[in-house]
Design an enzyme around this catalytic site. Structure first.
Site, PDB file in Angstrom:
ATOM      1  N   GLU A 424       0.263  15.262  89.846  1.00  0.00           N
ATOM      2  CA  GLU A 424       0.264  14.703  91.202  1.00  0.00           C
ATOM      3  C   GLU A 424      -0.838  15.368  92.029  1.00  0.00           C
ATOM      4  O   GLU A 424      -0.870  16.597  92.122  1.00  0.00           O
ATOM      5  CB  GLU A 424       1.639  14.938  91.842  1.00  0.00           C
ATOM      6  CG  GLU A 424       2.726  14.142  91.139  1.00  0.00           C
ATOM      7  CD  GLU A 424       4.115  14.773  91.223  1.00  0.00           C
ATOM      8  OE1 GLU A 424       4.328  15.663  92.069  1.00  0.00           O
ATOM      9  OE2 GLU A 424       4.983  14.381  90.426  1.00  0.00           O
ATOM     10  N   ALA A 468       5.892  11.150  89.175  1.00  0.00           N
ATOM     11  CA  ALA A 468       6.982  10.987  88.214  1.00  0.00           C
ATOM     12  C   ALA A 468       6.856  12.105  87.178  1.00  0.00           C
ATOM     13  O   ALA A 468       6.028  12.027  86.269  1.00  0.00           O
ATOM     14  CB  ALA A 468       6.893   9.612  87.546  1.00  0.00           C
ATOM     15  N   GLU A 469       7.665  13.147  87.357  1.00  0.00           N
ATOM     16  CA  GLU A 469       7.490  14.353  86.533  1.00  0.00           C
ATOM     17  C   GLU A 469       7.818  14.111  85.063  1.00  0.00           C
ATOM     18  O   GLU A 469       7.164  14.657  84.175  1.00  0.00           O
ATOM     19  CB  GLU A 469       8.336  15.504  87.091  1.00  0.00           C
ATOM     20  CG  GLU A 469       7.804  16.114  88.389  1.00  0.00           C
ATOM     21  CD  GLU A 469       8.067  15.251  89.624  1.00  0.00           C
ATOM     22  OE1 GLU A 469       8.832  14.272  89.520  1.00  0.00           O
ATOM     23  OE2 GLU A 469       7.491  15.556  90.690  1.00  0.00           O
ATOM     24  N   PHE A 492       5.348  21.642  92.093  1.00  0.00           N
ATOM     25  CA  PHE A 492       6.224  22.749  92.487  1.00  0.00           C
ATOM     26  C   PHE A 492       7.309  22.888  91.428  1.00  0.00           C
ATOM     27  O   PHE A 492       7.886  21.879  90.997  1.00  0.00           O
ATOM     28  CB  PHE A 492       6.907  22.477  93.837  1.00  0.00           C
ATOM     29  CG  PHE A 492       5.967  22.498  95.010  1.00  0.00           C
ATOM     30  CD1 PHE A 492       5.702  23.683  95.689  1.00  0.00           C
ATOM     31  CD2 PHE A 492       5.342  21.342  95.425  1.00  0.00           C
ATOM     32  CE1 PHE A 492       4.834  23.698  96.765  1.00  0.00           C
ATOM     33  CE2 PHE A 492       4.462  21.348  96.496  1.00  0.00           C
ATOM     34  CZ  PHE A 492       4.207  22.532  97.178  1.00  0.00           C
ATOM     35  N   PRO A 498      13.124  16.406  87.038  1.00  0.00           N
ATOM     36  CA  PRO A 498      13.072  15.079  86.398  1.00  0.00           C
ATOM     37  C   PRO A 498      12.457  15.128  84.997  1.00  0.00           C
ATOM     38  O   PRO A 498      12.699  14.240  84.179  1.00  0.00           O
ATOM     39  CB  PRO A 498      12.182  14.255  87.349  1.00  0.00           C
ATOM     40  CG  PRO A 498      12.302  14.948  88.662  1.00  0.00           C
ATOM     41  CD  PRO A 498      12.461  16.413  88.337  1.00  0.00           C
ATOM     42  N   HIS A 539      10.663  24.792  97.881  1.00  0.00           N
ATOM     43  CA  HIS A 539       9.277  25.163  97.573  1.00  0.00           C
ATOM     44  C   HIS A 539       9.177  26.630  97.172  1.00  0.00           C
ATOM     45  O   HIS A 539       8.090  27.183  97.177  1.00  0.00           O
ATOM     46  CB  HIS A 539       8.358  24.910  98.780  1.00  0.00           C
ATOM     47  CG  HIS A 539       8.275  23.471  99.167  1.00  0.00           C
ATOM     48  ND1 HIS A 539       9.195  22.860  99.975  1.00  0.00           N
ATOM     49  CD2 HIS A 539       7.382  22.510  98.825  1.00  0.00           C
ATOM     50  CE1 HIS A 539       8.882  21.581 100.136  1.00  0.00           C
ATOM     51  NE2 HIS A 539       7.785  21.335  99.443  1.00  0.00           N
TER      52      HIS A 539
END
Ligand SMILES: Cc1ncc(C[n+]2csc(CCOP(=O)(O)OP(=O)(O)O)c2C)c(N)n1
Ligand SMILES: [Mg+2]
Length: 739
Positions: A424, A468-469, A492, A498, A539
Site C-alpha cells: 500500500e 488488501a493485506e 503497519f 487480514p 499504530h
C-alpha cells in the site's frame, strides 16, 4: 468482456455437435480418453472409500460429480506449460494432467514416496511440480490469491526474460536453487467450490486479476452445497455468476459442468481469451455432489432422498457413458472393456500403494527451511565496506535506519531483476504522467522507505497494490513460488491480520507440505512498534511472538541502521520466507545510525550482537528496547558499578542460543526485555529455556520486563505507563543484580 452462458439443466451439448461430429473440437479418441479419466477418477474415489472403511487409509475426499469439468479443463489447458491450483475435488483434472492413480493411492496411505507431500498432507491435496500442479492446502480459498501471483509472475518474466538467468559469479543466493520457466501465453488455472466464493480472498483475487488483466481462469465448481450449507444461503441471490458479472476485463462462462463437451467448449473459449492477453476468465460450472461432503459427513442428515435422486440424473460419469453409446463412439463391449482395464489398473495401483513404506519419524522437521542455503551460514557473513567520504574529505554524516533500508532495497533491485516491490502506497506515484511531467515528487511509502524506487526501476517492479493485506501476501507467495523475489510491505503491523491465513497456513508451509517440491522465499517488510506518543492501539502494537510461533517463517527485528541493512540483504538473498520487522520509532532515531556499509554487506540470521559486554547480569533484548536497556545499564554502572552484558538478538527465528548461554554462564543472572505484552510473549520462551537449560548456572530467578498486558494507548502518559521505559528496565536490572 464476453459472456457465454448455457442452461445448466440442458441436455448433452454434443447433440448440436453431432452433426459436425467434431464435438467442439474433441475427437472420438479424446472423448474415449475423457471417459476413461472420468471413470478412473470415480473408481479411485470408490476404492479409497473402501480403503478408509478398512482403515488402510486415514481420510477420503471425493471428486465425484466434478469429473466432467475437471477433464474438460485438463484437455483445454496444457500440462507442464500452464499452471494449476486445483482444489480437492479436482481428481479428474489431475488425472488428465498426468497424475497416476498409484500416486493418488500413495497419498491415501501417507507413503514416504507420495510425490505430493511424502505423507504430510491429506489425500486430494495435489502437488506435482513437473506437471505445474502447485501444492494445495486445506483452507478454502487461500489458493486463489496465490494463483493470481503465479499469473503475475508469468507475465513479469515474459517482460523481463533476463530475470530467469542465474548468476554464475558473486555470492550465492536463492536463485541458484530454483528452476524458473515461463511461457508468453501461459494461463494459471484455479478452482474453488461455490461455498468458497464467500471468502474475502476470492474477491480480493478477482479484483487483482481484473485490475491487472491477468491470465487466470477462475473455475467455480458449483455443486450447490458447502458441506451442509446450500447455495442460496451462501451466495446472495444464489448465483455467483450474477454477483461477479460486474468485474471488468473478464470473460465469463456459465456451463453445465456435468457435460464434458460443453465444459470443454467453455474452457476453450476462456483459454483463448486469456492466452490472447485480454484478461482473466471466470468459468461457473454447475456440477453435482453425489457422495457426501467427505467420509466424515452424512448428507442424508440435510438432503432428502428426492433431492439426491434429482442430482443422480445428472451424474457426469453415467451421462458421458450414455453419450458415447448414443453417438456410437463406443458400444457396450467397448465400455465394458475400458472399465475392466481401469479396474485392473487400479487393483495393481492399490496393491502397490499398500506396500509402500511410510515416512521416517525423524524426517518431521525436514524441509521447514531451505536444505540448500543455510541462512545462519558464513555465506551471509560479509564485512561492511565503508567508502563514503564527502568531496572535502570529511566524514559523511551517518545514515538512519530508514536511509539504509532504502539503500539496501535499491542495491538489491539493481543486482537482481527478480525482485518486485509492492504494497500500500509504496510507489512514488501510480499516475505516472504526474511524475513524467514533474508535477509531483512522489510518495514512496507512508514512511518513505521506498521513495524513488519506482522512478528508478519502473512501475512493473515497484507498484501500489489494492488495500488488501491478504492479497499482498498471497500474491507474493504465488510469485515467489514461480521464482520471483517479492519484497512486499505491510504498512503497519497492526493491519497484518487480514493476511494471517496466508502467513500462518500458506507461505511458511509450502516447502514442508510439498516435501520440498515447492518453495516461496519472499520478504514481508512490516513497520512495527510503539513509543510514538500518539500512535495508539492501531499504530503501535508489537506481536512478534505470534509469528515466531510459526515454523517455516524467519523473523528478524533489527535495532539499528547497520543491522537493518545487513539483515535485510540476507532476507532478500536467502531461500526462506522472512518477516522483516522494522521498528517505526527507530527509522529516524539518532541512536544506531551508521555509514553505508556497501552493496554486499550481510549479517547471518541467528547471530546476536553483544551491544555491551558485562560480568554481573545478562539482559537479552531486541528492537526499540535495546537503546532503552542500554541507557538503563549505563546508569546502573555509573551509580552502582554493576556491569550489564546487553545482548541484541537481532533475529528472533532462528535465535542465537549460544550467545545467551555463554553470557548467562558468565553472569549467572538473566533478564529478558521486550516491548510486546508480557504474558505469552517472545521473552517467555527465552526465559523458559534459560530456566530449563541453564538452571545450574543461575544465582537468581530469570526475570522479564515487557509491556503491560493491555493495548497501547493514545495519550502519551498512558503509552509511557504501558510500554517498558528505561526506568522500568533500570529498576529490574538493579533488583536482579542484588538478588
Ligand atoms: C477457511 C476454511 N474454513 C472452513 C473449512 C472447512 N471446510 C472444508 S470444505 C468446506 C466447504 C466447501 O464448500 P465448497 O466451497 O462449496 O466446496 P465443495 O466441498 O462443495 O466442493 C468447509 C466449510 C476450511 N477447509 N477452510
Ligand atoms: Mg460446493
Amino acid at each position: 468482456m464476453a459472456t457465454s452462458k448455457t442452461d445448466p439443466k440442458l441436455a448433452m451439448a454434443a447433440n448440436g455437435a453431432k452433426k459436425s461430429r467434431f464435438y467442439e473440437g474433441l475427437t472420438r479418441e479424446q472423448l474415449i480418453q475423457a471417459y476413461r479419466f472420468m471413470y478412473t477418477s470415480r473408481r479411485i474415489d470408490d476404492r479409497e472409500i473402501l480403503l478408509k472403511r478398512q482403515q488402510k487409509i486415514f481420510f477420503q475426499m471425493s471428486g465425484a460429480g466434478h469429473e466432467a469439468v475437471g477433464v474438460a479443463a485438463g484437455l483445454a489447458l496444457k500440462t507442464g506449460y500452464d499452471w494449476f491450483y486445483p482444489y480437492y475435488r479436482d481428481r479428474a483434472l489431475c488425472l488428465t494432467l498426468g497424475v497416476q492413480p498409484y500416486q493418488m493411492f500413495l497419498q491415501g496411505v501417507g507413503a514416504a514416496d507420495d510425490p505430493s507431500s511424502g505423507g504430510r498432507q491429506m489425500p486430494s491435496h495435489w502437488s506435482y511440480p513437473a506437471l505445474h500442479i502447485v501444492t494445495q492446502s486445506s483452507p478454502t480459498g487461500s489458493q486463489i490469491l496465490q494463483a493470481v501471483g503465479c499469473a503475475d509472475a508469468g507475465r513479469y518474466l515474459s517482460h523481463h526474460p533476463n530475470a530467469v538467468q542465474v548468476p554464475t559469479s558473486g555470492s550465492p543466493d536463492y536463485r541458484q536453487f530454483k528452476t524458473v520457466s515461463f511461457q508468453n501465453d501461459e494461463i494459471t488455472y484455479v478452482s474453488l467450490g461455490d461455498g468458497t466464493s464467500s471468502e474475502g480472498e476470492f474477491w480480493e483475487a478477482m479484483n487483482t486479476a481484473a485490475l491487472g488483466k491477468l491470465p487466470v481462469i477462475f473455475c467455480v465448481e458449483d455443486n450447490g452445497y458447502a458441506i451442509s450449507v446450500p447455495v442460496e444461503v451462501q451466495t446472495a441471490g444464489g448465483s455467483i455468476s450474477r454477483l461477479v458479472s460486474g468485474f471488468p476485463n473478464f470473460h465469463f462462462e456459465e456451463v453445465d459442468g456435468t457435460d464434458p463437451v460443453a465444459s470443454y467448449a467453455a474452457f476453450r473459449r476462456a483459454a483463448k481469451y486469456c492466452r490472447a492477453g485480454h484478461g482473466p476468465a471466470f468459468v461457473h460450472a454447475h456440477v453435482i455432489r453425489p457422495y457426501s461432503h467427505s467420509l466424515s459427513d452424512d448428507e442424508r442428515l440435510y438432503r432428502p432422498e428426492s433431492e439426491r435422486e434429482r442430482d443422480a440424473q445428472r451424474d457426469p460419469v453415467t451421462r458421458t457413458q450414455m453419450f458415447l453409446l448414443r453417438e456410437g463412439i463406443l458400444d457396450d463391449k467397448g465400455i465394458n472393456q475400458l472399465e475392466k482395464e481401469v479396474e485392473a489398473e487400479l487393483q495393481v495401483a492399490v496393491d502397490r500403494a499398500l506396500e509402500a513404506l511410510p515416512p521416517a519419524p525423524e524426517s518431521v522437521t525436514q524441509f521447514l527451511y531451505s536444505p540448500d542455503l543455510d541462512v545462519t551460514s558464513s555465506v551471509f557473513d560479509t564485512p561492511a565496506i565503508v567508502t563514503e567520504s564527502s568531496s572535502d574529505g570529511k566524514k559523511v554524516a551517518p545514515k538512519t535506519m530508514a536511509d539504509l533500508i532504502t539503500a539496501t532495497l535499491r542495491d538489491e533491485m539493481k543486482r537482481d531483476e527478480r525482485i518486485v516491490i509492492f504494497g500500500e502506497d509504496v510507489a512514488d506515484c501510480s499516475r505516472e504522467e504526474y511524475l513524467k511531467h514533474k508535477l509531483v515528487k512522489g510518495k514512496g511509502g507512508v514512511f518513505k522507505l521506498t521513495f524513488g524506487l519506482q522512478c528508478e526501476f519502473g512501475n512493473d517492479r515497484v507498484f501500489n497494490s489494492p488495500l488488501a493485506e491478504a492479497a499482498i501476501v498471497g500474491r507474493a507467495t504465488g510469485m515467489a513460488t514461480r521464482g520471483l523475489k517479492p519484497v512486499v510491505e505491510i504498512q503497519f503491523f497492526d493491519y497484518i491480520w487480514p493476511a494471517m491465513m496466508q502467513l500462518r497456513d500458506e507461505l511458511p508451509t509450502i516447502r514442508w507440505r510439498s516435501n520440498n517440491g515447492f518453495s516461496a522465499p519472499c520478504v514481508i517488510r512490516v513497520a512495527i512498534g510503539g513509543y510514538l506518543t500518539g500512535g495508539a492501539i492501531y499504530h503501535s502494537q508489537c506481536g512478534e511472538s505470534i509469528f515466531t510461533h510459526i515454523p517455516g517463517l524467519r523473523v528478524v527485528f533489527p535495532s539499528n541502521a547497520l543491522d537493518a541493512a545487513g539483515l535485510l540483504r540476507t532476507a532478500v538473498r536467502c531461500d526462506d520466507p522472512v518477516l522483516f520487522l522494522e521498528h517505526k520509532r527507530l527509522y529516524r532515531e539518532s541512536y544506531g545510525r551508521a555509514s553505508y556499509p556497501g552493496p554486499d554487506y550481510m549479517i547471518p540470521f541467528g547471530k546476536a550482537k553483544v551491544v555491551q559486554a558485562g560480568t554481573d547480569l545478562t539482559v537479552i533484548s531486541y528492537g526499540a528496547v535495546i537503546p532503552r536497556a542500554l541507557q538503563a545499564a549505563q546508569k546502573l554502572e555509573r551509580e552502582q558499578g554493576v556491569k550489564v552484558e546487553l545482548i541484541d538478538l537481532r533475529s528472533l527465528n532462528p535465535f542465537d542460543w549460544e550467545t545467551i548461554a555463554a553470557s548467562v554462564a558468565k553472569t549467572n543472572r538473566a533478564l529478558v526485555a521486550y516491548e510486546d505484552t508480557l504474558s505469552w510473549g517472545y521473552g517467555a520462551e527465552i526465559a523458559a529455556r534459560i530456566a530449563d537449560q541453564l538452571f545450574d548456572q543461575l544465582d537468581a530467578p530469570v526475570r522479564r520486563v515487557a509491556a503491560k498486558d493491555t493495548f497501547v494507548a493514545y495519550q502519551p502518559i498512558l503509552e509511557d505507563a504501558i510500554l517498558p521505559q528505561p526506568n522500568d528496565l533500570y529498576l529490574a536490572m538493579r533488583d536482579l543484580a542484588s538478588y
